[in-house]
Write an enzyme that holds these catalytic residues in place. Structure first.
Site, mmCIF file in Angstrom:
data_model
loop_
_atom_site.group_PDB
_atom_site.id
_atom_site.type_symbol
_atom_site.label_atom_id
_atom_site.label_comp_id
_atom_site.label_asym_id
_atom_site.label_seq_id
_atom_site.Cartn_x
_atom_site.Cartn_y
_atom_site.Cartn_z
ATOM 1 N N GLY A 36 8.406 0.316 10.109
ATOM 2 C CA GLY A 36 8.599 -0.632 9.196
ATOM 3 C C GLY A 36 9.616 -1.615 9.223
ATOM 4 O O GLY A 36 10.212 -1.877 10.510
ATOM 5 N N SER A 37 10.341 -1.955 8.337
ATOM 6 C CA SER A 37 11.364 -3.033 8.518
ATOM 7 C C SER A 37 12.491 -2.832 8.947
ATOM 8 O O SER A 37 13.343 -3.683 9.294
ATOM 9 C CB SER A 37 11.420 -3.727 7.150
ATOM 10 O OG SER A 37 10.189 -4.398 6.654
ATOM 11 N N THR A 38 12.940 -1.461 8.887
ATOM 12 C CA THR A 38 14.023 -1.194 9.772
ATOM 13 C C THR A 38 14.124 -1.707 10.925
ATOM 14 O O THR A 38 15.136 -1.785 11.489
ATOM 15 C CB THR A 38 14.393 0.387 9.691
ATOM 16 O OG1 THR A 38 13.478 1.032 10.170
ATOM 17 C CG2 THR A 38 14.652 0.798 8.042
#
Length: 638
Positions: A293-295
């Site tokens: 995801g966004s990490t």
């Protein structure tokens, strides 16, 4: 006749001389056997006579970075029986069965075996100190007690999925206990009892002691105080969100030292038979793979800055809520889009189309190259058992759509330890370090056998790029999606992550892994913390920003006092939005008079304790973040 007599006399002399030589040879042989070979032959004879009662040497301890014992040993004797020295096995069984709380008939069967020495296991193995004392008081002929140990865990279930456990014979079966079994295991001592063929004691030969060696101690890089904080927070998250599982990893980004590592649900290593094997065989931070995801956007951001294809503050991007890539509509998490924004706001808002644009400017080949340079697609080299390598697109299969989805963390599969290793490089000045958890191996004699040091793999980005990444991620916590990790006085940077779970190559509706990776101080990071919660429930809003960001913020806040992190007055001010809790640092009231305190008209609700004029103590302590209307406790004295 005279000639015959002389001839016989000569023969007699020869015979006498031969007898003399033969006698001398016997004397020389006796001297050699009795004097020269005495020790060797005695040991060979003893080997035929001896019966050993093992005295197990202690298995090596496992400690934290400060030498605090996490795993140690507890005395647990084992019983042995020599039937030749006591034929009355019926009476022995009657005496032992109640103490050992075992079936008399099964015990009698073992006692009756035609053997020189019988180990009474499992009935008499690893008995308690109380049982051993009762057995000793009975003074049963032929019954011996050998020294043995079982593992003792002063902190209970703490770190259990990393440490593993030992089995019936004190051999490591999982985790570090298994991986480093040869290092931890010592050589047993023993009492040597000398008996004849019938098992009767040989009184002329005294018993002997054979000295063994203890196992080596393993010192971890873990800080036990920080580990307790991490496990407490994960335990609370599991209950609060009714999650399937959760994990956390804390590391020093400048060295690769793992400061804390945890997986939930956990288990009791002294009672491991009660849990499924998947729990104790899977150390989630190194075993579990999932879409980050966004990490993962931190990697795209680092590459874009390094390649100088964006200007964070002076260049704009318009987000309409989606981007079209070769006919595929790739949406932002915010359906209506973020509108006109700078690239710094793209990072703060975690805007998918904005990161797709970054990936497009970098180019597919270079983006994939950076992903590999940051350590994805291969094991980190941490040597932690069960580490996976993750899954990346091949170069041939990395087309425009795959490049676009990868840019915002979708379509690839990575491990938490890979993410921590990569983000550490992004924020520490650009150096990729190998994560490690074994600090030292110390022999039983106190000599350091292994002393691990940080291992730098390569320079991935420049110090200048790393500084810009740190600043952008600090802005995410102050102004963007990571605001719930914000703590007054602590410069914290970080990034949220929310990834839909995949099963059989299909996304599962309503099931997510939410995560947050944060570090402090943002200008000179000393700690990096990653937390992921699998399938959280019991809330209407499930995002990394709402679930895991507060957890990481709390861990870093408590780590500040454990690791002596500096507080700063020049952190970015937090941008408050409607509904945010307004907090501030608890003032130091100790030494003030009650009347002076009341005149300052604080908004806190105060509960007074004790009598006197001066404030001598307070809860919460000075500097801790509290709500403006929180109850505080002030203690009076003279």
């Amino acid at each position: 006749m005279k000639w015959i007599f002389k001839q016989a006399q000569g023969r007699l002399k020869i015979i006498i001389i031969c007898f003399l030589f033969y006698g001398l040879a016997i004397l020389i042989r006796l001297f050699y056997v009795q004097i020269v070979q005495h020790e060797e032959l005695t040991e060979l004879a003893k080997a035929n006579w001896d019966r050993e009662i093992p005295f197990q040497e202690e298995r090596g301890d496992i400690t934290d970075r400060h030498g605090e014992a996490i795993v140690t040993n507890k005395l647990a004797p084992t019983l042995y029986f020599m039937k030749a020295q006591n034929e009355n096995v019926e009476e022995v069984a009657d005496q032992l069965a109640p103490i050992l709380q075992t079936d008399r008939e099964k015990l009698l069967e073992k006692l009756s075996k035609r053997a020189y020495l019988t180990k009474l296991a499992p009935e008499g193995k690893n008995i308690t100190a109380e049982q051993a004392e009762k057995v000793q008081q009975m003074k049963i002929d032929g019954l011996y007690s050998g020294v043995d140990y079982v593992r003792h865990y002063p902190y209970g279930t703490l770190l259990s999925r990393l440490l593993g456990f030992t089995g019936y014979d004190s051999q490591g079966l999982a985790g570090i206990e298994y991986e480093y079994n040869d290092v931890l295991t010592g050589n047993a001592s023993a009492i040597r009892l000398f008996t004849d063929a019938r098992g009767n004691a040989m009184r002329q030969t005294p018993d002997e002691w054979r000295q063994g060696d203890g196992g080596s101690t393993i010192e971890l890089t873990v800080d036990i105080k920080l580990q307790q904080v991490v496990e407490r927070e994960l335990s609370q998250a599991m209950k609060t969100y009714n999650a399937e599982q959760a994990l956390a990893l804390a590391m020093n980004p400048k060295t690769g030292e793992i400061l804390a590592i945890s997986s939930y649900p956990t288990y009791d290593p002294t009672d491991y038979q009660k849990v499924d094997q998947s729990i104790y065989n899977r150390n989630l931070p190194v075993f579990m793979t999932f879409e980050p995801g966004s990490t993962f956007k931190i990697i795209t951001l680092s590459a874009a800055i390094e390649e100088d294809v964006i200007d964070l503050e002076n260049e704009s991007f318009h987000d309409q809520g989606f981007t079209m890539v070769e006919g595929a509509r790739l949406r932002c998490w915010k359906r209506q889009g973020h509108g006109h924004q700078t690239f710094l706001e793209v990072v703060e808002n975690s805007c998918n189309p904005g990161f797709i644009e970054m990936g497009k400017r970098i180019g597919s080949d270079k983006l994939l190259d950076y992903i590999h340079k940051f350590g994805f697609g291969e094991k980190t080299g941490s040597n932690l058992a069960g580490e996976a390598s993750g899954i990346l697109f091949s170069k041939e299969g990395f087309g425009p759509v795959e490049s676009a989805t990868t840019a915002f963390g979708q379509g690839v599969s990575v491990t938490p330890i890979q993410q921590v290793q990569a983000v550490a490089a992004a924020i520490n000045g650009g150096t990729l370090y190998t994560p490690y958890i074994i600090s030292k191996v110390i022999g039983a004699n106190g000599k350091v056998l292994v002393d691990n040091k940080p291992v730098a793999k390569r320079q991935v980005i420049s110090e200048e790029t790393s500084q810009k990444v740190r600043s952008a991620l600090e802005s995410v916590v102050a102004n963007g999606s990571g605001k719930r990790a914000y703590r007054d006085g602590l410069r914290i940077g970080g990034k949220t992550g929310t990834a839909q779970k995949v099963e059989n190559k299909r996304y599962k509706d309503g099931e997510y892994i939410v995560s947050f990776i944060g570090f402090a101080p943002a200008n000179d990071p000393e700690i990096l913390v990653y937390v992921a919660v699998d399938s959280p429930k019991a809330q209407s809003s499930i995002f990394g920003s709402t679930v895991t960001a507060p957890i990481v913020g709390q861990i870093i806040e408590e780590a500040a006092s454990i690791l002596d992190l500096p507080y700063s007055s020049d952190q970015l001010p937090k941008k408050y939005a409607w509904g945010d809790e307004i907090t501030e640092a608890m003032p130091d009231f100790i030494g003030q008079k009650r009347g002076e305190m009341m005149e300052q008209q604080y908004t806190y609700r105060i509960e007074w304790h004790g009598e006197g004029e001066k404030i001598i103590d307070q809860l919460p302590v000075a500097g801790k973040q509290i709500k403006q209307d929180e109850i505080i406790h002030l203690y009076l004295g003279n």
